[in-house]
Motif scaffolding. Structure first.
Motif, PDB file in Angstrom:
ATOM      1  N   GLU A 122       0.827  -1.206   0.000  1.00  0.00           N
ATOM      2  CA  GLU A 122       0.000   0.000   0.000  1.00  0.00           C
ATOM      3  C   GLU A 122       0.859   1.253   0.000  1.00  0.00           C
ATOM      4  O   GLU A 122       0.505   2.267  -0.621  1.00  0.00           O
ATOM      5  N   ALA A 123       2.008   1.199   0.681  1.00  0.00           N
ATOM      6  CA  ALA A 123       2.918   2.350   0.677  1.00  0.00           C
ATOM      7  C   ALA A 123       3.462   2.585  -0.734  1.00  0.00           C
ATOM      8  O   ALA A 123       3.539   3.733  -1.210  1.00  0.00           O
ATOM      9  N   ILE A 124       3.822   1.515  -1.424  1.00  0.00           N
ATOM     10  CA  ILE A 124       4.322   1.646  -2.799  1.00  0.00           C
ATOM     11  C   ILE A 124       3.201   2.133  -3.731  1.00  0.00           C
ATOM     12  O   ILE A 124       3.437   2.969  -4.609  1.00  0.00           O
ATOM     13  N   ALA A 125       1.981   1.627  -3.517  1.00  0.00           N
ATOM     14  CA  ALA A 125       0.841   2.056  -4.330  1.00  0.00           C
ATOM     15  C   ALA A 125       0.603   3.553  -4.176  1.00  0.00           C
ATOM     16  O   ALA A 125       0.349   4.268  -5.159  1.00  0.00           O
ATOM     17  N   LYS A 126       0.710   4.052  -2.947  1.00  0.00           N
ATOM     18  CA  LYS A 126       0.515   5.483  -2.702  1.00  0.00           C
ATOM     19  C   LYS A 126       1.593   6.294  -3.404  1.00  0.00           C
ATOM     20  O   LYS A 126       1.330   7.360  -3.978  1.00  0.00           O
ATOM     21  N   ALA A 127       2.852   5.788  -3.386  1.00  0.00           N
ATOM     22  CA  ALA A 127       3.952   6.494  -4.047  1.00  0.00           C
ATOM     23  C   ALA A 127       3.727   6.553  -5.558  1.00  0.00           C
ATOM     24  O   ALA A 127       4.073   7.545  -6.208  1.00  0.00           O
ATOM     25  N   LEU A 128       3.141   5.507  -6.118  1.00  0.00           N
ATOM     26  CA  LEU A 128       2.913   5.454  -7.564  1.00  0.00           C
ATOM     27  C   LEU A 128       1.864   6.465  -8.028  1.00  0.00           C
ATOM     28  O   LEU A 128       1.783   6.775  -9.219  1.00  0.00           O
ATOM     29  N   GLU A 129       1.072   6.980  -7.098  1.00  0.00           N
ATOM     30  CA  GLU A 129       0.083   7.985  -7.468  1.00  0.00           C
ATOM     31  C   GLU A 129       0.745   9.262  -7.947  1.00  0.00           C
ATOM     32  O   GLU A 129       0.181  10.002  -8.757  1.00  0.00           O
ATOM     33  N   THR A 130       1.955   9.545  -7.457  1.00  0.00           N
ATOM     34  CA  THR A 130       2.667  10.759  -7.865  1.00  0.00           C
ATOM     35  C   THR A 130       3.846  10.460  -8.777  1.00  0.00           C
ATOM     36  O   THR A 130       4.318  11.346  -9.482  1.00  0.00           O
ATOM     37  N   ASN A 131       4.317   9.217  -8.766  1.00  0.00           N
ATOM     38  CA  ASN A 131       5.450   8.855  -9.608  1.00  0.00           C
ATOM     39  C   ASN A 131       4.960   8.605 -11.040  1.00  0.00           C
ATOM     40  O   ASN A 131       4.047   7.814 -11.262  1.00  0.00           O
ATOM     41  N   SER A 132       5.578   9.265 -12.001  1.00  0.00           N
ATOM     42  CA  SER A 132       5.148   9.132 -13.397  1.00  0.00           C
ATOM     43  C   SER A 132       6.210   8.468 -14.269  1.00  0.00           C
ATOM     44  O   SER A 132       6.061   8.408 -15.486  1.00  0.00           O
ATOM     45  N   THR A 133       7.279   7.962 -13.646  1.00  0.00           N
ATOM     46  CA  THR A 133       8.393   7.400 -14.408  1.00  0.00           C
ATOM     47  C   THR A 133       8.398   5.877 -14.412  1.00  0.00           C
ATOM     48  O   THR A 133       8.631   5.252 -15.446  1.00  0.00           O
ATOM     49  N   LEU A 134       8.161   5.283 -13.250  1.00  0.00           N
ATOM     50  CA  LEU A 134       8.223   3.823 -13.137  1.00  0.00           C
ATOM     51  C   LEU A 134       7.179   3.185 -14.040  1.00  0.00           C
ATOM     52  O   LEU A 134       6.011   3.579 -14.042  1.00  0.00           O
ATOM     53  N   SER A 135       7.602   2.172 -14.817  1.00  0.00           N
ATOM     54  CA  SER A 135       6.673   1.499 -15.732  1.00  0.00           C
ATOM     55  C   SER A 135       6.629  -0.009 -15.522  1.00  0.00           C
ATOM     56  O   SER A 135       5.762  -0.691 -16.070  1.00  0.00           O
ATOM     57  N   THR A 136       7.580  -0.549 -14.730  1.00  0.00           N
ATOM     58  CA  THR A 136       7.597  -1.992 -14.442  1.00  0.00           C
ATOM     59  C   THR A 136       7.845  -2.186 -12.954  1.00  0.00           C
ATOM     60  O   THR A 136       8.806  -1.642 -12.389  1.00  0.00           O
ATOM     61  N   LEU A 137       6.985  -2.986 -12.318  1.00  0.00           N
ATOM     62  CA  LEU A 137       7.135  -3.282 -10.894  1.00  0.00           C
ATOM     63  C   LEU A 137       6.850  -4.761 -10.678  1.00  0.00           C
ATOM     64  O   LEU A 137       5.772  -5.253 -11.028  1.00  0.00           O
ATOM     65  N   SER A 138       7.821  -5.484 -10.104  1.00  0.00           N
ATOM     66  CA  SER A 138       7.663  -6.919  -9.861  1.00  0.00           C
ATOM     67  C   SER A 138       7.715  -7.194  -8.373  1.00  0.00           C
ATOM     68  O   SER A 138       8.700  -6.876  -7.708  1.00  0.00           O
ATOM     69  N   LEU A 139       6.627  -7.800  -7.844  1.00  0.00           N
ATOM     70  CA  LEU A 139       6.525  -8.071  -6.406  1.00  0.00           C
ATOM     71  C   LEU A 139       6.137  -9.524  -6.139  1.00  0.00           C
ATOM     72  O   LEU A 139       5.627  -9.841  -5.067  1.00  0.00           O
ATOM     73  N   GLY A 140       6.372 -10.419  -7.066  1.00  0.00           N
ATOM     74  CA  GLY A 140       6.011 -11.818  -6.868  1.00  0.00           C
ATOM     75  C   GLY A 140       6.824 -12.460  -5.749  1.00  0.00           C
ATOM     76  O   GLY A 140       7.959 -12.070  -5.476  1.00  0.00           O
ATOM     77  N   GLY A 141       6.219 -13.432  -5.062  1.00  0.00           N
ATOM     78  CA  GLY A 141       6.934 -14.151  -4.011  1.00  0.00           C
ATOM     79  C   GLY A 141       7.028 -13.400  -2.701  1.00  0.00           C
ATOM     80  O   GLY A 141       7.899 -13.712  -1.876  1.00  0.00           O
ATOM     81  N   ASN A 142       6.138 -12.415  -2.474  1.00  0.00           N
ATOM     82  CA  ASN A 142       6.085 -11.713  -1.197  1.00  0.00           C
ATOM     83  C   ASN A 142       4.878 -12.195  -0.397  1.00  0.00           C
ATOM     84  O   ASN A 142       4.285 -13.222  -0.727  1.00  0.00           O
ATOM     85  N   LYS A 190      -2.371   3.834 -15.253  1.00  0.00           N
ATOM     86  CA  LYS A 190      -1.128   4.139 -15.968  1.00  0.00           C
ATOM     87  C   LYS A 190      -1.073   3.281 -17.237  1.00  0.00           C
ATOM     88  O   LYS A 190      -1.007   2.063 -17.155  1.00  0.00           O
ATOM     89  N   LYS A 191      -1.106   3.924 -18.386  1.00  0.00           N
ATOM     90  CA  LYS A 191      -1.138   3.202 -19.659  1.00  0.00           C
ATOM     91  C   LYS A 191       0.141   2.375 -19.853  1.00  0.00           C
ATOM     92  O   LYS A 191       1.260   2.893 -19.751  1.00  0.00           O
ATOM     93  N   GLY A 192      -0.037   1.090 -20.116  1.00  0.00           N
ATOM     94  CA  GLY A 192       1.096   0.206 -20.408  1.00  0.00           C
ATOM     95  C   GLY A 192       1.923  -0.195 -19.209  1.00  0.00           C
ATOM     96  O   GLY A 192       3.002  -0.760 -19.374  1.00  0.00           O
ATOM     97  N   PHE A 193       1.437   0.074 -17.992  1.00  0.00           N
ATOM     98  CA  PHE A 193       2.215  -0.278 -16.796  1.00  0.00           C
ATOM     99  C   PHE A 193       2.269  -1.793 -16.631  1.00  0.00           C
ATOM    100  O   PHE A 193       1.257  -2.482 -16.748  1.00  0.00           O
ATOM    101  N   ASP A 194       3.473  -2.324 -16.338  1.00  0.00           N
ATOM    102  CA  ASP A 194       3.677  -3.768 -16.209  1.00  0.00           C
ATOM    103  C   ASP A 194       3.799  -4.112 -14.728  1.00  0.00           C
ATOM    104  O   ASP A 194       4.859  -3.968 -14.125  1.00  0.00           O
ATOM    105  N   LEU A 195       2.679  -4.582 -14.140  1.00  0.00           N
ATOM    106  CA  LEU A 195       2.665  -4.973 -12.725  1.00  0.00           C
ATOM    107  C   LEU A 195       2.705  -6.483 -12.652  1.00  0.00           C
ATOM    108  O   LEU A 195       1.854  -7.175 -13.203  1.00  0.00           O
TER     109      LEU A 195
END
Length: 272
Positions: A228-248, A265-270
């Motif tokens: 949730e902390a990372i999700a909140k940060a992504l609300e203002t971050n416009s650069t990150l386009s790939t985020l991998s969190l598998g295995g948590n 976010k168009k084309g975001f790879d989660l």
């Protein structure tokens, strides 16, 4: 003299009667002849009527037969046209199927080429990362600097620290440097047992970082709190386009928070 006149008158009467009788006989013969002719004419007329009726019936039958034949030809032509239409439609379906098959095959080839190209890019990327790691570790061994091991130099564009046993302070140091770094675009910290506190430090860095495009945090100990902390940060971050969190240790709650912001976010790879 009177007797002679009387005899003459009687003879005249007899001649007249004979003439009248002869005339009557002649008239009777004429009537009979006329009746015969009339009868013949009537018979001829009847025969003509019968022949005319027969001919009319024949013509009607011929016309009916002709109509039936025309109908048969029309039906045959309609059936032939239907058959041609069905053949054309079947051919059209086959052509469409063939076109779709060709298009699918083309797309598959394009995907294969893209995958091969991406795989080649990944290999090049990993080789570059490993080269930077070797150079950084060689420099760290020479200078004995722990900070240098964590962050080789400000010009580094890719940093891989998978399975290095990073402590919370190590992750926080990396996050602090990430907050102002304008060169790093690729960062992987997989397999370091990073907790929510480490994830929160990285989330804080993402709020100000404007260079990082890919972040890999697989196989750590991040829960919904960190997600949730990372999700909140992504609300203002416009650069990150790939985020991998598998295995948590992220449940549906944390995954939903991330998915909600990433969907905007168009084309975001989660990757979860």
């Amino acid at each position: 003299h009177g007797d002679q006149q009387a005899a003459a008158s009687t003879k005249a009467d007899q001649d007249f009667d004979a003439a009248i009788k002869h005339l009557g006989q002649a008239l009777d013969k004429e009537v009979r002849d006329c009746s015969k002719e009339t009868a013949k004419a009537s018979a001829g007329l009847m025969l003509c009527k019968e022949q005319t009726s027969t001919e009319a019936s024949e013509r009607a039958r011929s016309i009916a037969q002709l109509k039936d034949k025309i109908k048969e030809v029309a039906d045959a032509m309609a059936m032939e046209e239907t058959a041609r239409t069905e053949v054309a439609e079947d051919l059209g379906r086959k052509l469409d199927s063939l076109s779709m098959g060709v298009a699918d095959e083309r797309r598959e080839r394009e995907r294969s080429i893209a995958a091969a190209s991406a795989g080649l890019d990944d290999i090049k990327h990993l080789l570059a990362v490993e080269k930077e790691e070797r150079e950084a570790e060689a420099l760290a061994a020479k200078q004995g600097a722990r900070a240098l091991q964590l962050w080789p130099n400000r010009a580094v564009t890719m940093l891989k620290r998978d399975g290095k046993g990073l402590s919370l302070s190590d992750v926080q140091a990396i996050a602090k440097a990430l907050a102002t770094n304008g060169a790093l675009t690729w960062l992987s910290l997989a397999g370091n047992q990073i907790t929510d506190r480490g994830a929160e430090a990285l989330a804080t860095a993402l709020q100000t970082n404007r260079a990082l495009t890919q972040l890999f945090l697989m196989n750590n100990a991040i829960t919904d709190v960190g997600a949730e902390a990372i999700a909140k940060a992504l609300e203002t971050n416009s650069t990150l386009s790939t985020l991998s969190l598998g295995g948590n240790k992220i449940s549906d709650r944390g995954a939903q928070a991330l998915q909600t912001v990433c969907n905007r976010k168009k084309g975001f790879d989660l990757r979860m």
